[in-house]
Design a protein around this motif. Structure first.
Motif, PDB file in Angstrom:
ATOM      1  N   MET A 119       7.825  -9.119   2.546  1.00 20.64           N
ATOM      2  CA  MET A 119       7.423  -8.750   1.174  1.00 20.64           C
ATOM      3  C   MET A 119       7.968  -7.369   0.859  1.00 20.64           C
ATOM      4  O   MET A 119       7.620  -6.377   1.507  1.00 20.64           O
ATOM      5  CB  MET A 119       5.900  -8.767   1.048  1.00 20.64           C
ATOM      6  N   HIS A 120       8.837  -7.310  -0.150  1.00 18.17           N
ATOM      7  CA  HIS A 120       9.374  -6.039  -0.629  1.00 18.17           C
ATOM      8  C   HIS A 120       8.545  -5.587  -1.818  1.00 18.17           C
ATOM      9  O   HIS A 120       8.349  -6.360  -2.760  1.00 18.17           O
ATOM     10  CB  HIS A 120      10.829  -6.194  -1.078  1.00 18.17           C
ATOM     11  N   THR A 121       8.087  -4.364  -1.773  1.00 22.18           N
ATOM     12  CA  THR A 121       7.243  -3.863  -2.854  1.00 22.18           C
ATOM     13  C   THR A 121       7.929  -2.716  -3.587  1.00 22.18           C
ATOM     14  O   THR A 121       8.395  -1.768  -2.948  1.00 22.18           O
ATOM     15  CB  THR A 121       5.894  -3.369  -2.297  1.00 22.18           C
ATOM     16  N   ILE A 122       7.982  -2.827  -4.895  1.00 21.46           N
ATOM     17  CA  ILE A 122       8.397  -1.691  -5.725  1.00 21.46           C
ATOM     18  C   ILE A 122       7.146  -1.188  -6.424  1.00 21.46           C
ATOM     19  O   ILE A 122       6.464  -1.947  -7.130  1.00 21.46           O
ATOM     20  CB  ILE A 122       9.455  -2.101  -6.767  1.00 21.46           C
ATOM     21  N   GLU A 123       6.797   0.064  -6.190  1.00 21.85           N
ATOM     22  CA  GLU A 123       5.618   0.644  -6.827  1.00 21.85           C
ATOM     23  C   GLU A 123       5.970   1.051  -8.250  1.00 21.85           C
ATOM     24  O   GLU A 123       6.908   1.822  -8.470  1.00 21.85           O
ATOM     25  CB  GLU A 123       5.146   1.892  -6.054  1.00 21.85           C
ATOM     26  N   ILE A 124       5.214   0.534  -9.202  1.00 17.20           N
ATOM     27  CA  ILE A 124       5.464   0.849 -10.609  1.00 17.20           C
ATOM     28  C   ILE A 124       4.376   1.805 -11.083  1.00 17.20           C
ATOM     29  O   ILE A 124       3.189   1.503 -10.972  1.00 17.20           O
ATOM     30  CB  ILE A 124       5.434  -0.438 -11.467  1.00 17.20           C
ATOM     31  N   ASP A 125       4.752   2.971 -11.571  1.00 14.70           N
ATOM     32  CA  ASP A 125       3.719   3.869 -12.081  1.00 14.70           C
ATOM     33  C   ASP A 125       3.808   4.088 -13.586  1.00 14.70           C
ATOM     34  O   ASP A 125       3.056   4.867 -14.158  1.00 14.70           O
ATOM     35  CB  ASP A 125       3.674   5.197 -11.310  1.00 14.70           C
ATOM     36  N   GLY A 126       4.718   3.392 -14.237  1.00 14.99           N
ATOM     37  CA  GLY A 126       4.760   3.459 -15.697  1.00 14.99           C
ATOM     38  C   GLY A 126       5.453   2.220 -16.232  1.00 14.99           C
ATOM     39  O   GLY A 126       6.338   1.662 -15.579  1.00 14.99           O
ATOM     40  N   ALA A 146       4.391  -3.781  -7.838  1.00 21.75           N
ATOM     41  CA  ALA A 146       2.985  -3.437  -7.661  1.00 21.75           C
ATOM     42  C   ALA A 146       2.519  -2.520  -8.775  1.00 21.75           C
ATOM     43  O   ALA A 146       3.270  -1.657  -9.236  1.00 21.75           O
ATOM     44  CB  ALA A 146       2.780  -2.755  -6.310  1.00 21.75           C
ATOM     45  N   GLY A 147       1.264  -2.720  -9.199  1.00 20.97           N
ATOM     46  CA  GLY A 147       0.700  -1.869 -10.241  1.00 20.97           C
ATOM     47  C   GLY A 147       0.899  -2.409 -11.637  1.00 20.97           C
ATOM     48  O   GLY A 147       0.572  -1.735 -12.615  1.00 20.97           O
ATOM     49  N   VAL A 148       1.424  -3.627 -11.739  1.00 20.92           N
ATOM     50  CA  VAL A 148       1.684  -4.241 -13.041  1.00 20.92           C
ATOM     51  C   VAL A 148       1.097  -5.650 -13.055  1.00 20.92           C
ATOM     52  O   VAL A 148       1.182  -6.363 -12.053  1.00 20.92           O
ATOM     53  CB  VAL A 148       3.206  -4.388 -13.309  1.00 20.92           C
ATOM     54  N   SER A 149       0.530  -6.035 -14.175  1.00 18.01           N
ATOM     55  CA  SER A 149       0.181  -7.441 -14.337  1.00 18.01           C
ATOM     56  C   SER A 149       0.742  -7.944 -15.660  1.00 18.01           C
ATOM     57  O   SER A 149       0.847  -7.194 -16.622  1.00 18.01           O
ATOM     58  CB  SER A 149      -1.336  -7.638 -14.309  1.00 18.01           C
ATOM     59  N   VAL A 150       1.124  -9.214 -15.656  1.00 11.09           N
ATOM     60  CA  VAL A 150       1.428  -9.898 -16.912  1.00 11.09           C
ATOM     61  C   VAL A 150       0.135 -10.590 -17.308  1.00 11.09           C
ATOM     62  O   VAL A 150      -0.351 -11.467 -16.595  1.00 11.09           O
ATOM     63  CB  VAL A 150       2.548 -10.936 -16.732  1.00 11.09           C
ATOM     64  N   LEU A 151      -0.456 -10.116 -18.396  1.00  9.66           N
ATOM     65  CA  LEU A 151      -1.780 -10.610 -18.771  1.00  9.66           C
ATOM     66  C   LEU A 151      -1.647 -11.405 -20.062  1.00  9.66           C
ATOM     67  O   LEU A 151      -1.208 -10.873 -21.084  1.00  9.66           O
ATOM     68  CB  LEU A 151      -2.733  -9.413 -18.929  1.00  9.66           C
ATOM     69  N   VAL A 152      -1.982 -12.680 -19.998  1.00  8.19           N
ATOM     70  CA  VAL A 152      -1.820 -13.540 -21.168  1.00  8.19           C
ATOM     71  C   VAL A 152      -3.166 -13.671 -21.882  1.00  8.19           C
ATOM     72  O   VAL A 152      -4.199 -13.869 -21.258  1.00  8.19           O
ATOM     73  CB  VAL A 152      -1.195 -14.907 -20.774  1.00  8.19           C
ATOM     74  N   ALA A 153      -3.112 -13.475 -23.212  1.00  6.74           N
ATOM     75  CA  ALA A 153      -4.331 -13.494 -24.028  1.00  6.74           C
ATOM     76  C   ALA A 153      -4.093 -14.398 -25.215  1.00  6.74           C
ATOM     77  O   ALA A 153      -3.059 -14.303 -25.876  1.00  6.74           O
ATOM     78  CB  ALA A 153      -4.668 -12.077 -24.504  1.00  6.74           C
ATOM     79  N   SER A 154      -5.055 -15.278 -25.473  1.00  2.95           N
ATOM     80  CA  SER A 154      -4.858 -16.181 -26.613  1.00  2.95           C
ATOM     81  C   SER A 154      -6.149 -16.893 -26.978  1.00  2.95           C
ATOM     82  O   SER A 154      -7.043 -17.037 -26.147  1.00  2.95           O
ATOM     83  CB  SER A 154      -3.799 -17.239 -26.275  1.00  2.95           C
ATOM     84  N   ARG A 155      -6.226 -17.334 -28.217  1.00  2.88           N
ATOM     85  CA  ARG A 155      -7.170 -18.379 -28.598  1.00  2.88           C
ATOM     86  C   ARG A 155      -6.494 -19.718 -28.392  1.00  2.88           C
ATOM     87  O   ARG A 155      -5.277 -19.786 -28.206  1.00  2.88           O
ATOM     88  CB  ARG A 155      -7.549 -18.233 -30.074  1.00  2.88           C
TER      89      ARG A 155
END
Lengths: 426, 348, 75
Positions: free
Chosen positions: A9-16, A101-110
């Motif tokens: 597992m290769h991790t890239i830390e995302i801080d922005g 790491a430190g990021v999510s794709v968050l899906v929001a909907s009705r």
């Protein structure tokens, strides 16, 4: 039991995270190409529109109508993450994977059509800052929010599938934009070596499989007919399990938390030090009859015996119904001589005076609490709302202030242990 | 400077022992007896503005009047905090401290605190109604007791939120609440499991229940063919407009509806509002939750005497034990007064 | 609480272990969680006959003298 899988597992830390045109990662900042992501999502005619916004920790921002969250991942070389949904059908948990790491794709909907009955997409709220940020683990990551508008002409079940594919495809795409970037960390996950002097610990991992809007997917398939089975921890960490559970928010185990299951993370970190990570047993929760619950929990205990487990950690997903399946598994494991620890939320009423557990067995003498699902939280006015203007059902203005039951806080009492609450005597 | 009122009995006021237990209620200015130790511990942070004194017997001889006198006095002086005792393991004195604190908190909204031995009789009676700190069982522990009373009392007076009982050093008030921890769930679960595997001591974060109270079975129906049978459900089956506004979860209400209305099942039709199961099958055919068609058929065949004219409904999901027991009791009493002989309950 | 008040009550439920913990006395395993008195896999006529059978079992339960809580066999 041999555990031949090895996952790098290769991790890239995302801080922005920023929105822009030049996709990729630079100096820890992920740039999301809005035009490209919009085009990707709108390839699916079941989705009429998408707004892409970033919600960062510390901002006076509230996200509503959260359905699922996914960590950006892509396979390096052959294969795809989330097989069964993306790419061909195969198993994962081997080879190389890149994660942001430190990021999510968050899906929001009705949803396009009104719901009735139990199984409906329910309100799920994240506050990114202030005192109410502690009620969701997603206040602690940068969320790339896909706020979707459904095609009004399609049925809910069809739209449900569209929602899931939109978030999974975006997550894979975003990780792909960083494929050339040097990782900050590379870890090899391999549990093949088992130290005979250390106790063997198995993880009993109960997944919600209750029906549409309350289903978990294993390699693209719902789990209604699943009997307890063994799965390698690497498969879980590498995208084998995808969430479609959109009912009560505080209980949900979203895809992001399957990919980053804190129990598996802890057990892999301690493997070879003070215990052996002996394997993962997945189980369907919400079996519909007593007989099915007994069948499933006996079966899980039997598997734990087969692999020679000395101890087990048990988690579930959902409320009282699923607690019964898990508690029965606890009982039968203990009766087979396997020591257990159970993770449970508490339901002692809004004032906290009632007995906090739905269902117990006398063997469940080691319970870890993840806090109360019955409390009511005063939500402040915020500067920005993403995902919708009003809350589902009540149609209260989402900007606040309003009171919100714990049920509607996204992963507030997450049973995989992602949040920071614990029930205590006051 | 925090302004504090202090309640003590005749002994600690220096009036006398058991022979003076009928000393009447009185109010003195400033600190008296243990109040001086409290002021020492307060330093410049606060002062005792008045001391309320009452004999142990005279308090209980007319508790209501004495509490009214306390309320009247503190209503005028408006202190920031009431400290009562500490009363250690004393029976009457402890109960007086508890009663005074509970009344002052609830009626004046002034924070209150008392100090008691954890097994003192007043603890179980008043623990949910006032803050208590644990003390030794006798006045020999006065110094330590005063320190913890003042430390926790000052937090209350300054409007700070309660923390978990063990963090505050309080006697638990009998309720549970969420608290933020920085030790991850997975770490706690693994540590607990490994301790259990080693045979070491471990502390479950939730204690298992005392065995549920066994309810002796009711006497059986002697003659079914003359019995009136009622139908009850926790499945949330109500007329579609839910006229009684029964909650879809965490119910506090129940209602009954005529079975003739359920048989007609139109204008209004019946639907489940229960938020804990998938109601599509019951909405399509309410007999699947309230088996009225079958029971009516059995009545027509003479198997039973008759079907009670109403069925009873509430919602059993997230419903607290307290409300569940109350509603069950209310329904039972209604059924008895209507002459019902036995009941069939359906539960999801 | 109905039994506590002296009225015999039979409980039809798919969740018999939960019923036992909750203190019910006359427990019958019936149907599935979402429809304890229904079986939508049968035709309407067959379902009615099945339901009548379940209700009859419940009536037998309230007519059966008991010493302690019992889960009646699902025969």
């Amino acid at each position: 039991m041999r555990q031949p899988h090895s996952l790098t597992m290769h991790t890239i830390e995302i801080d922005g995270v920023v929105l822009g045109g030049d996709a990729g990662v630079s100096n820890g900042t992920l740039t999301v190409d809005v035009i490209a992501v919009t085009a990707l999502v709108l390839e699916d005619p079941r989705i009429a529109g998408v707004e892409i916004e970033i919600a960062r920790p510390g901002e006076s921002t509230r996200i509503v109508h959260c359905l699922d969250a996914v960590e950006p991942r892509t396979k390096i070389g052959e294969g795809s993450v989330f097989p069964g949904f993306l790419g061909g059908m195969e198993t994962v948990g081997q080879g190389e994977t890149l994660r942001l790491a430190g990021v999510s794709v968050l899906v929001a909907s009705r949803y396009p059509q009104p719901f009735s009955g139990l199984l409906q997409a329910r309100e799920a709220v994240v506050d990114m800052s202030g005192d109410t940020a502690v009620y969701s683990p997603f206040s602690r990551v940068a969320n790339v929010v896909l706020a979707l508008t459904p095609n009004p002409d399609i049925e809910n079940d069809d739209y449900d599938d569209a929602v899931r594919r939109a978030s999974l495809r975006t997550a894979e795409y975003l990780a792909g934009t960083a494929a050339d970037h040097e990782p900050d960390d590379t870890t090899v996950w391999d549990f093949s070596d088992q130290d005979p002097d250390l106790p063997k610990v198995v993880y009993f991992y109960q997944l919600q499989g209750q029906g549409r809007m309350a289903d978990t997917f294993l390699y693209g398939h719902d789990i209604h007919n699943l009997v307890p089975t063994l799965i390698h921890p690497n498969e879980v960490l590498d995208g084998a399990i995808v969430s479609g559970v959109y009912v009560y928010a505080c209980y949900k185990n979203p895809t992001y938390l399957h990919q980053n299951n804190p129990i598996i993370w802890e057990l892999q970190a301690r493997h070879g030090k003070d215990m052996n990570f002996a394997g993962v047993i997945i189980n369907r929760g919400h079996n519909y009859t007593q007989a099915d619950k007994e069948r499933s929990s006996h079966w899980a205990a039997k598997l734990a015996e087969f692999i020679g487990a000395d101890g087990a950690i048990l988690t579930a997903e959902g409320g009282g119904n699923s607690a019964i399946d898990m508690m029965l598994a606890c009982q039968y494991m203990e009766q087979a001589g396997i020591k257990t620890t159970v993770v449970s939320s508490e339901a002692a009423g809004a004032d906290g005076y009632d007995f906090p557990l739905f269902y117990t067995v006398p063997e469940a003498d080691a319970i870890v609490s993840i806090g109360s699902e019955d409390e009511v939280i005063a939500m402040p006015k915020v500067e920005r709302v993403i995902g919708g203007d009003t809350l589902l059902d009540t149609e209260t203005p989402a900007i606040g202030p309003f009171d919100l039951k714990m049920y509607f806080h996204y992963c507030g009492t997450n049973q995989l242990g992602a949040n920071v609450l614990v029930g205590r005597e006051f | 400077m925090v302004r504090i009122a202090h309640y003590i009995n005749q002994f600690f006021a220096g009036i006398g022992g058991e022979e003076k237990a009928d000393a009447p209620f009185e109010v003195r200015d400033g600190a008296v007896g243990p109040g001086r130790a409290i002021e020492m511990a307060l330093g410049a942070e606060g002062e005792i503005i008045q001391t309320l004194v009452c004999g142990d017997n005279s308090f209980h001889a007319d508790a209501e009047a004495n509490i009214e006198a306390v309320i009247a006095s503190l209503g005028r002086s408006k202190p920031d905090l009431l400290i009562a005792g500490p009363a250690f393991n004393a029976g009457r004195y402890g109960l007086a401290c508890g009663a005074v604190c509970a009344a002052v908190s609830e009626r004046l909204g002034i924070p209150t605190i008392t100090g008691l031995f954890p097994e003192a009789p007043a603890v179980d009676v008043y623990r949910s109604r006032t803050v208590m700190v644990p003390t030794g069982d006798s006045a020999a522990g006065m110094k330590g007791a005063v320190e913890v009373l003042v430390r926790t009392g000052m937090r209350l007076a300054q409007g700070e939120q309660l923390r978990p009982a063990d963090v505050d050093g309080r006697i638990p008030m009998g309720f549970r609440r969420s608290w933020v921890t920085d030790i991850p769930v997975a770490h706690r679960a693994t540590e607990m499991l490994l301790a259990k595997l080693r045979g070491d001591a471990f502390a479950s974060e939730v204690a298992l229940p005392e065995g549920a109270e066994a309810i002796p079975p009711a006497a059986a129906v002697a003659e079914l063919s003359s019995a009136t049978i009622a139908l009850v459900t926790e499945g949330g089956l109500v007329p579609e407009d839910n006229p009684d506004r029964i909650e879809s979860s965490s119910a506090t209400k129940w209602a009954r509806y005529p079975i003739s209305m359920l048989e007609r099942n139109e204008n209004p039709s019946f639907k489940s509002i229960h938020a804990g199961y998938d109601s599509q099958w019951v909405d399509a055919d309410p007999d699947r939750m309230v088996p009225l068609d079958a029971l009516k058929a059995l009545a027509a065949e003479g198997v039973i005497g008759g079907v009670h004219d109403y069925f009873y409904a509430t919602t059993g999901t997230g419903t607290t034990v307290t409300h569940g027991e109350r509603m069950g009791d209310e329904i039972a009493k209604q059924l008895i007064s209507d002459g019902v002989h036995a009941v069939i309950v359906t539960s999801t | 609480m109905i039994e506590k008040n002296g009225v015999p009550a039979a409980l039809l439920t798919a969740m018999t272990s939960m019923a036992m913990v909750a203190g019910a006395n006359r427990i019958l395993s019936s149907g599935l969680i979402p429809h304890p008195a229904g079986d939508p896999t049968r035709s309407p006529d067959e379902e009615f006959v099945w339901r009548k059978g379940q209700v009859l079992k419940a009536l037998n339960a309230v007519a059966t003298p008991l010493e302690e809580a019992q889960i009646f066999a699902d025969w």
